[in-house]
Scaffold this motif. Structure first.
Motif, PDB file in Angstrom:
ATOM      1  N   GLU A   1      -1.010  -9.061 -12.888  1.00 15.55           N
ATOM      2  CA  GLU A   1      -1.837  -7.921 -12.486  1.00 15.55           C
ATOM      3  C   GLU A   1      -3.161  -7.926 -13.251  1.00 15.55           C
ATOM      4  OE1 GLU A   1      -1.124  -5.902 -10.051  1.00 15.55           O
ATOM      5  OE2 GLU A   1       1.044  -6.094  -9.765  1.00 15.55           O
TER       6      GLU A   1
ATOM      7  N   GLU B   1      -4.827  -2.202  -9.843  1.00  9.62           N
ATOM      8  CA  GLU B   1      -4.158  -3.380 -10.421  1.00  9.62           C
ATOM      9  C   GLU B   1      -3.975  -3.188 -11.938  1.00  9.62           C
ATOM     10  OE1 GLU B   1      -2.922  -4.930  -8.206  1.00  9.62           O
ATOM     11  OE2 GLU B   1      -4.275  -5.334  -6.539  1.00  9.62           O
TER      12      GLU B   1
ATOM     13  N   HIS C   1      -1.063  -1.060 -12.329  1.00  9.40           N
ATOM     14  CA  HIS C   1       0.186  -1.811 -12.154  1.00  9.40           C
ATOM     15  C   HIS C   1       0.540  -2.536 -13.449  1.00  9.40           C
ATOM     16  CE1 HIS C   1      -0.813  -2.218  -7.572  1.00  9.40           C
ATOM     17  NE2 HIS C   1      -0.650  -0.980  -7.953  1.00  9.40           N
TER      18      HIS C   1
ATOM     19  N   GLU D   1      -0.031  -1.520  -3.037  1.00 11.54           N
ATOM     20  CA  GLU D   1      -0.307  -2.872  -2.519  1.00 11.54           C
ATOM     21  C   GLU D   1      -0.511  -2.848  -1.005  1.00 11.54           C
ATOM     22  OE1 GLU D   1      -1.196  -4.733  -4.670  1.00 11.54           O
ATOM     23  OE2 GLU D   1       0.195  -5.040  -6.323  1.00 11.54           O
TER      24      GLU D   1
HETATM   25 FE   FE2 Z   1      -0.977  -5.116  -8.066  1.00 13.73          FE
END
Ligand code: FE2
Ligand code: FE2
Lengths: 316, 251
Positions: free
Chosen positions: A45, A75, A78, A158
């Motif tokens: 990520e 991201e 994440h 996502e």
């Molecule tokens: Fe991601």
């Protein structure tokens, strides 16, 4: 309880699709495998922020700039959930980062390819986030509770990314001749690396069986790869772009697309560090970390000073 | 106030947000910790959002068919109206935080006043942005305190950053004829009043951070009139090159 009984209980628990939580007993190998898998995922990520972050300052409209900023911010989020999930297994984020920086830890090889035209941002969203979804949706049901829960949040975002990426591709594929050319060029470069994201063939994936038994992997690499191809080919048709595989064709009997041989030599070389951007990505991450050391130290020092002052006031 | 003057005043507001947002976007993936990558990207996103609303409105007012993207990507440096402060390079994290802190305190005061603007659109944009600006000001102020009252190294570094950027602060709160016209029309506040509050608030945080307050010496100016530092041209070259290379494309 004896080790053997514990093991039996653990196995039954997993077999019953119950979630293992951080305080539950778990075999060492399960813990280690999970730490490796979750941290690799977290590293992917944050390394993945680089090829896309690259284009924030050059996005071709303010709307696209805003969408890309939001995506890259997701991201990073994440990464944060996943490092937190890994920390529930008794490791620290800093240790994991050290392993990334000195090359002991891996991350998804896809991010070792360069982003060289704006359509690459579309192709990443469409194909790379698309492949990530294929890989990750099943993990929402994996046996380790914190990982499964992190995946639920990640997967929701996502699918946004995938749609936004497809939209970029669509605008370009239906745009000027130059834009269409850029879109095709991006597809040519990202197609095969996206297929490699599912890992080696099942025959060459030695740890898969154990991971599947532990339910931290729910479908085989080849199964997921096939699903991804079957989903993506019609989308490429909507775009009017050509997938760079002369062997790609529908197989009526199998009910799936047949496809050409993946270049496994390239795959293993990129893993080994010979991809176009491996060195650059790690150096960038390491530099960001090193340059930030004084900032993190200051934050710790300040927090300690404040705590000490609070104690003084409390004592007085 | 003529339409042209109003357009130009709006460019000042919009360009400040756009250029600072663009600068912060350079940080993405390079922050000192993941949490700060998220925070800086988030602030950049807020600023780009503000720029889009303000530039869209400016384009409508101008009535020549220029939208947010025409204004962002097809003007050259001499047509940009942002203050010099926001185009200064990111430097290290402390430099970025110092720049943000000096700007945020001004933006917070300004947007609070703009909520009462006689121009309903300006008032609405300010009202929509004030929560963001308040968060930005808290974020940068907290970092000033952490770095100032952190380690010896961080103290020295952030003091230097504040000292280096101080000469760009005068332009924020020193009115020129256009600012005065905007005030007379009830669109914008009296900057001389904001100047006092700005000093009070900024000094308060610097004191808490155990930092020295620089003297208000010679101040750089020119950005608001379109006379920029060398940095802006490079920023625009990077920001604008794709739309300019493919002017007929939709993205
Ligand atoms: Fe991601
Ligand atoms: Fe994503």
């Amino acid at each position: 309880m004896e080790e053997q009984n514990m093991m039996q209980r653990f196995d039954d628990y997993v077999a019953d699709n119950k979630k293992i939580e951080p305080k539950d007993w778990m075999p060492d190998a399960y813990r280690k495998t999970l730490i490796r898998q979750i941290s690799q995922h977290a590293h992917s990520e944050i390394v993945g922020m680089l090829p896309e972050g690259n284009w924030i300052t050059r996005a071709p409209s303010l709307k696209r700039k805003a969408i890309l900023l939001a995506k890259v911010q997701d991201e990073a989020g994440h990464g944060l959930y996943l490092y937190s999930a890994a920390e529930t297994l008794g490791v620290e984020r800093d240790e994991l980062l050290e392993e990334l920086h000195d090359g002991r830890a891996k991350y998804s090889s896809i991010f070792n390819y360069p982003t060289i035209n704006w359509a690459d941002i579309g192709a990443i969203g469409w194909l790379v986030d698309g492949a990530a979804i294929m890989n990750q949706v099943p993990l929402c049901k994996c046996s380790y509770g914190p990982y499964a829960r992190a995946m639920v949040r990640v997967c929701k975002e996502e699918s946004f990314h995938q749609r936004q990426g497809f939209q970029i591709m669509l605008n370009m594929a239906k745009g000027t001749p130059e834009q269409k050319q850029m879109a095709q060029d991006a597809l040519n470069r990202w197609w095969w690396p996206s297929l490699m994201m599912f890992g080696p063939t099942d025959a060459n994936s030695p740890h898969s069986a154990q991971s599947m038994k532990w339910k931290i992997k729910l479908f085989s690499n080849d199964e997921l790869r096939q699903r991804f191809i079957d989903m993506t080919v019609p989308q490429a048709e909507v775009l009017g772009l050509t997938i760079p595989d002369p062997d790609l064709k529908w197989n009526e009997e199998r009910g799936h697309y047949d496809f050409g041989e993946i270049n496994w030599d390239e795959f293993y070389n990129v893993i080994k560090g010979n991809g176009p951007c491996n060195k650059q990505r790690i150096e960038t991450r390491r530099k960001a970390y090193d340059n930030g050391a004084w900032v993190r130290e200051a934050a710790v020092a300040h927090a300690e000073k404040r705590a000490a002052r609070r104690n003084e006031t409390a004592a007085a | 106030m003529t339409q042209e003057q109003k357009f130009e005043y709006l460019l000042r507001l919009g360009d400040n947000a756009l250029i600072l947002g663009q600068r912060l976007g350079e940080w993405c993936g390079h922050g000192p910790a993941l949490e700060e990558d998220i925070a800086l990207t988030n602030i950049s996103l807020d600023l780009i959002g503000q720029a889009r609303s303000i530039l869209t409105y400016a384009g409508e007012l101008e009535g020549k068919g220029r939208d947010e993207d025409k204004l962002a990507f097809f003007r050259d440096a001499h047509d940009f109206r942002n203050v010099l402060l926001v185009e200064q390079p990111n430097g290290h994290f402390g430099d970025t935080i110092a720049r943000q802190f000096l700007y945020d305190h001004f933006a917070w005061l300004l947007f609070n006043e703009l909520m009462q603007s006689s121009d309903e659109q300006v008032a609405a944009i300010a009202a929509k942005s004030i929560k963001e600006v308040t968060y930005h000001r808290r974020h940068s102020s907290e970092w000033i305190i952490r770095l100032g009252d952190g380690t010896e190294e961080s103290h020295a570094k952030i003091q230097q950053s504040i000292n280096d950027l101080w000469m760009y602060t005068g332009e924020l709160y020193t009115p020129d004829a256009l600012d005065e016209a905007a005030h007379a029309a009830g669109i914008a506040p009296d900057l001389t009043k904001l100047a006092d509050y700005w000093h009070e608030n900024v000094h308060g945080v610097l004191k808490q951070a155990t930092l020295d307050i620089p003297e208000d010496g010679w101040m750089q100016k020119g950005g608001k009139q379109g006379i920029h530092s060398e940095h802006l041209g490079f920023m625009l070259a990077e920001m604008q090159h794709i739309p300019r290379a493919y002017p007929d494309a939709q993205w």
